[in-house]
Design a protein around this motif. Structure first.
Motif, short mmCIF file in Angstrom:
data_model
loop_
_atom_site.label_atom_id
_atom_site.label_comp_id
_atom_site.label_asym_id
_atom_site.label_seq_id
_atom_site.Cartn_x
_atom_site.Cartn_y
_atom_site.Cartn_z
N VAL B 145 7.04 18.38 -17.69
CA VAL B 145 5.73 18.63 -17.06
C VAL B 145 4.63 18.51 -18.10
CG1 VAL B 145 4.33 20.43 -15.99
CG2 VAL B 145 6.67 20.08 -15.22
N LYS B 146 4.88 19.07 -19.27
CA LYS B 146 3.87 19.03 -20.33
C LYS B 146 3.68 17.60 -20.83
CE LYS B 146 2.74 21.47 -24.51
NZ LYS B 146 3.38 21.96 -25.74
N LYS B 147 4.78 16.88 -20.89
CA LYS B 147 4.73 15.53 -21.45
C LYS B 147 3.98 14.59 -20.51
CE LYS B 147 6.62 12.07 -24.01
NZ LYS B 147 6.46 11.91 -25.43
N ILE B 148 4.28 14.63 -19.22
CA ILE B 148 3.65 13.65 -18.33
C ILE B 148 2.34 14.15 -17.74
CG2 ILE B 148 5.85 12.53 -17.81
CD1 ILE B 148 5.83 13.84 -15.11
N GLY B 149 2.03 15.42 -17.94
CA GLY B 149 0.72 15.94 -17.55
C GLY B 149 0.44 15.80 -16.07
N LEU B 150 -0.65 15.12 -15.75
CA LEU B 150 -1.09 15.01 -14.35
C LEU B 150 -0.11 14.25 -13.49
CD1 LEU B 150 -4.91 14.34 -14.71
CD2 LEU B 150 -3.82 16.33 -13.68
N PHE B 151 0.72 13.41 -14.11
CA PHE B 151 1.67 12.63 -13.32
C PHE B 151 2.69 13.52 -12.62
CE2 PHE B 151 0.24 9.30 -16.23
CZ PHE B 151 -0.14 8.35 -15.30
N SER B 152 2.83 14.77 -13.08
CA SER B 152 3.81 15.64 -12.43
C SER B 152 3.38 15.98 -11.00
CB SER B 152 4.03 16.89 -13.26
OG SER B 152 2.82 17.51 -13.55
N PHE B 153 2.14 15.67 -10.64
CA PHE B 153 1.72 15.90 -9.26
C PHE B 153 2.41 14.94 -8.29
CE2 PHE B 153 -1.42 18.24 -11.43
CZ PHE B 153 -1.86 19.20 -10.54
N THR B 154 3.01 13.88 -8.81
CA THR B 154 3.68 12.92 -7.94
C THR B 154 5.06 13.40 -7.52
OG1 THR B 154 4.58 11.82 -9.86
CG2 THR B 154 2.53 10.94 -8.98
N ASN B 155 5.56 14.43 -8.18
CA ASN B 155 6.90 14.92 -7.87
C ASN B 155 6.80 16.37 -7.42
OD1 ASN B 155 9.46 16.21 -8.25
ND2 ASN B 155 10.13 14.41 -9.39
N ALA B 156 7.21 16.65 -6.21
CA ALA B 156 7.05 17.99 -5.65
C ALA B 156 7.79 19.04 -6.47
CB ALA B 156 7.53 18.01 -4.21
N SER B 157 8.98 18.71 -6.95
CA SER B 157 9.76 19.67 -7.73
C SER B 157 9.04 20.05 -9.02
CB SER B 157 11.12 19.10 -8.06
OG SER B 157 11.85 18.89 -6.89
N LEU B 158 8.56 19.01 -9.72
CA LEU B 158 7.87 19.27 -10.98
C LEU B 158 6.59 20.07 -10.74
CD1 LEU B 158 8.18 15.87 -12.88
CD2 LEU B 158 9.25 18.02 -13.49
N LEU B 159 5.86 19.69 -9.69
CA LEU B 159 4.61 20.36 -9.38
C LEU B 159 4.86 21.83 -9.07
CD1 LEU B 159 1.59 20.20 -8.84
CD2 LEU B 159 2.11 19.59 -6.49
N LEU B 160 5.87 22.07 -8.21
CA LEU B 160 6.20 23.45 -7.84
C LEU B 160 6.59 24.26 -9.06
CD1 LEU B 160 8.17 23.37 -4.52
CD2 LEU B 160 6.29 24.90 -5.11
N PHE B 161 7.40 23.63 -9.90
CA PHE B 161 7.85 24.32 -11.11
C PHE B 161 6.66 24.72 -11.96
CE2 PHE B 161 9.19 24.40 -15.52
CZ PHE B 161 10.26 25.27 -15.43
N TYR B 162 5.69 23.78 -12.06
CA TYR B 162 4.50 24.06 -12.87
C TYR B 162 3.66 25.17 -12.25
CZ TYR B 162 -0.09 23.46 -14.91
OH TYR B 162 -1.27 23.69 -15.52
N LEU B 163 3.44 25.06 -10.94
CA LEU B 163 2.60 26.06 -10.27
C LEU B 163 3.21 27.45 -10.37
CD1 LEU B 163 1.47 24.11 -7.08
CD2 LEU B 163 0.15 24.62 -9.13
#
Lengths: 400, 204
Positions: B145-163
């Protein structure tokens, strides 16, 4: 021949490089026959290599031999680069120079090691101590540059893994400057000393024709007047851009083998100095190699003991399907059959050692009397005998 | 004959009056060079638990074990110092390049058993909220999540994990290993393993 063979059990040192087993058949003082039995240290490295990635194999092959542990990975890398193209095409300039520096540093430390042990065998323990003392700065430089005294982990397909830093270069140069007086000392101590000269001259003779017949390589061949050196015949690294010459001697006795090795020290020092001067600044040290295509490749490197040969066959996956290795000592050890037979037992240890095999081999020498097939002495007795002959020679020389 | 003897005598005299060339090792500690390759250590805070080091290790000295216990799973990474050959491949190929590093330690003398010459770290897994299978270690998810930054919004799992990690989304109760869970349209807004995500996307 129906000899009663007595096999001495131990002392085995399977940790070392090449444990061979020699059986000398003697008639009084004279060696009449010699049996060479090798294969005690079969570790299945070629087969093991087939189960490793191309990137992991350098770590495996550099453990074949602790002394020439840069020659084997270098030959392996050349073999893989042969599948991809050529070394000069693929590897960046700076990496070529670093490869040459590491390879030559290793030659210096290997020759000093041999010199010390040869001195020990003829009873000159001072030469032994001094040679190993002057070898130590070379190993320190290895530790500084590569991170280890042996098993340098420097080579990879397409370049080298570690860079020589700018602050290392003065230290390396100073080490080489300090090594010149040491090499002068050994050249003087061995080439001018009448005792050593008469002890080594005409001992363990290997004529030019015999050298060709028995396919010896490296310093053993060059001491017999066979003009072969892979560095010149098939240049690798940056060696063809540097100024150096092949050391050649004619007689083929142990004295010549010693002289060849001592003079090669100077050549190696000169090669490293030139490489350090020509080292390109701020350049990449490795090229990215992604896939190894299917095909076959060979790599030849002049190791301190002679030609080291690697063959790689790849089928396009990330592991080789065949890896064949021929190390130099395998060729050289067989020549003992002609150079040791005909000499005395006290010269035999020295002759066997002169081709620079692993020294643990001399610990498992058995002498069998041909008359009653009786085992007379073991390796340590032989070394003692060898040293005693020098003492006797010294006494007679000082009398005259 | 005399001259060479004098030259060697010079070396002998010099050796006589200079201090011993060897050092007094066990009493005087030896300091290796700066770039010496010694005993490798895992660093818990920088290691993501991806297991790249185990894949590249030529001696197979690094072991990765996944232990699944009910609703949680742990990845155990072990470096065995007795089989390590100190090549530095693990350090060179580390995802964060700080997760495992070679120290300057060279002295391995110990009274312990050979099997105890090891270091183990544990990493908590992110679990699939549908089938309960472990996906990747949590630290690796955070690293991605940290590495790809805003691109993690394209993946629901990554986004949820971040939120969830910043406290913007509620942490849902996970269903432990429930393989019979119904996958429907709403399942898409959960942290899912690749298999469940494919199924959820297909069914919606």
């Amino acid at each position: 021949m129906s000899h009663k063979i007595i096999v001495p059990i131990g002392p085995y040192h399977p940790l070392q490089e090449e444990p061979e087993y020699f059986q000398l058949y003697v008639d009084g003082e004279k060696v009449v026959d010699l049996d060479i039995i090798i294969g005690y240290n079969h570790r299945g490295i070629e087969k093991l290599s087939e189960s490793k990635h191309f990137d992991q194999i350098p770590y495996l092959v550099e453990r074949i031999c602790g002394i020439c542990s840069s020659s084997h990975p270098y030959a392996y890398c050349l073999a893989v680069e042969n599948i991809l193209g050529t070394e000069a095409m693929l590897v960046p300039e700076r990496a070529l120079y670093i490869r040459t520096i590491i390879d030559e540093l290793q030659r210096i430390h290997s020759h000093l090691l041999w010199l010390g042990l040869a001195g020990h065998f003829i009873g000159y323990n001072t030469v032994w101590m001094w040679a190993w003392k002057y070898r130590e700065p070379v190993l320190d430089c290895f530790e500084m540059v590569t991170g280890n005294r042996n098993n340098y982990a420097m080579f990879k397909v397409g370049g080298v893994r570690r860079d020589i830093k700018d602050e290392d270069i003065p230290i390396l140069k100073k080490m080489l400057d300090d090594l010149i007086p040491a090499a002068d000392l050994f050249r003087g101590a061995i080439m001018d000393d009448p005792v050593i000269k008469s002890r080594l001259k005409d001992v363990g003779l290997l004529t030019r024709q015999q050298a060709i017949d028995w396919c010896v390589v490296g310093p053993t061949a060059r001491a017999s007047g066979v003009n072969i050196d892979i560095r010149r015949d098939e240049p690798y690294g940056a060696i063809d851009r540097l100024d150096w010459k092949v050391i050649l001697e004619k007689e083929g006795d142990i004295f010549c083998k010693t002289v060849v090795r001592i003079l090669e020290l100077y050549e190696s020092i000169s090669i490293i100095r030139q490489s350090l001067d020509k080292l390109p600044k701020n350049a990449p040290i490795d090229a990215e190699v992604k896939d190894i295509p299917g095909g076959e490749g060979i790599g030849r490197v002049e190791a301190p003991r002679g030609e080291c040969f690697h063959y790689i066959k790849s089928d396009g996956t990330n592991r080789p399907i065949r890896h064949k290795i021929r190390s130099p000592s395998f060729m050289n050890v067989a020549s003992d059959k002609v150079s040791a037979v005909g000499g005395t037992i006290s010269d035999a240890t020295l002759t066997l050692a002169a081709v620079d095999p692993c020294y643990c081999c001399t610990e498992r020498v058995a002498v069998i009397n041909k008359v009653d097939n009786r085992k007379v002495m073991n390796g340590w007795d032989l070394i003692k005998l060898c040293q005693e002959k020098t003492l006797k020679l010294k006494a007679t020389l000082s009398e005259s | 004959m005399r001259r060479p003897k004098l030259r060697e005598l010079k070396e002998a005299v010099r050796a006589l009056f200079s201090p011993a060339y060897t050092n007094d090792f066990p009493r005087k500690p030896h300091k290796p060079f700066e770039r010496f390759r010694g005993r490798p250590y895992f660093h818990e805070e920088d290691c993501t638990g991806c297991g790249a080091c185990a894949q590249v290790c030529p001696a197979k000295a690094i072991e990765v074990n996944d232990e699944i216990k009910g609703a949680s799973a742990k990845r155990k990474l072990t470096v065995h110092w007795d089989t390590c050959i100190f090549c530095g491949q693990c350090e060179a190929n580390c995802l964060t390049s700080k997760g495992i590093t070679l120290s300057q330690e060279f002295d391995f003398a110990t009274t312990e058993k050979r099997e105890d010459l090891k270091q183990t770290i544990e990493k908590e897994f992110v679990m699939c909220e549908c089938c309960g299978e472990p996906i990747v270690p949590q630290d690796q998810y955070a690293w991605v999540v940290k590495k790809i930054g805003l691109f993690s919004f394209t993946n629901a799992s990554l986004l949820l994990f971040y939120l969830r990690s910043v406290g913007l989304a509620l942490k849902e109760k996970m269903t432990p290993g429930d393989k019979s869970a119904v996958i429907n349209r709403s399942t898409r807004l959960k942290i899912l393993c690749p298999r469940c995500r494919r199924e959820a996307v297909l069914k919606s």
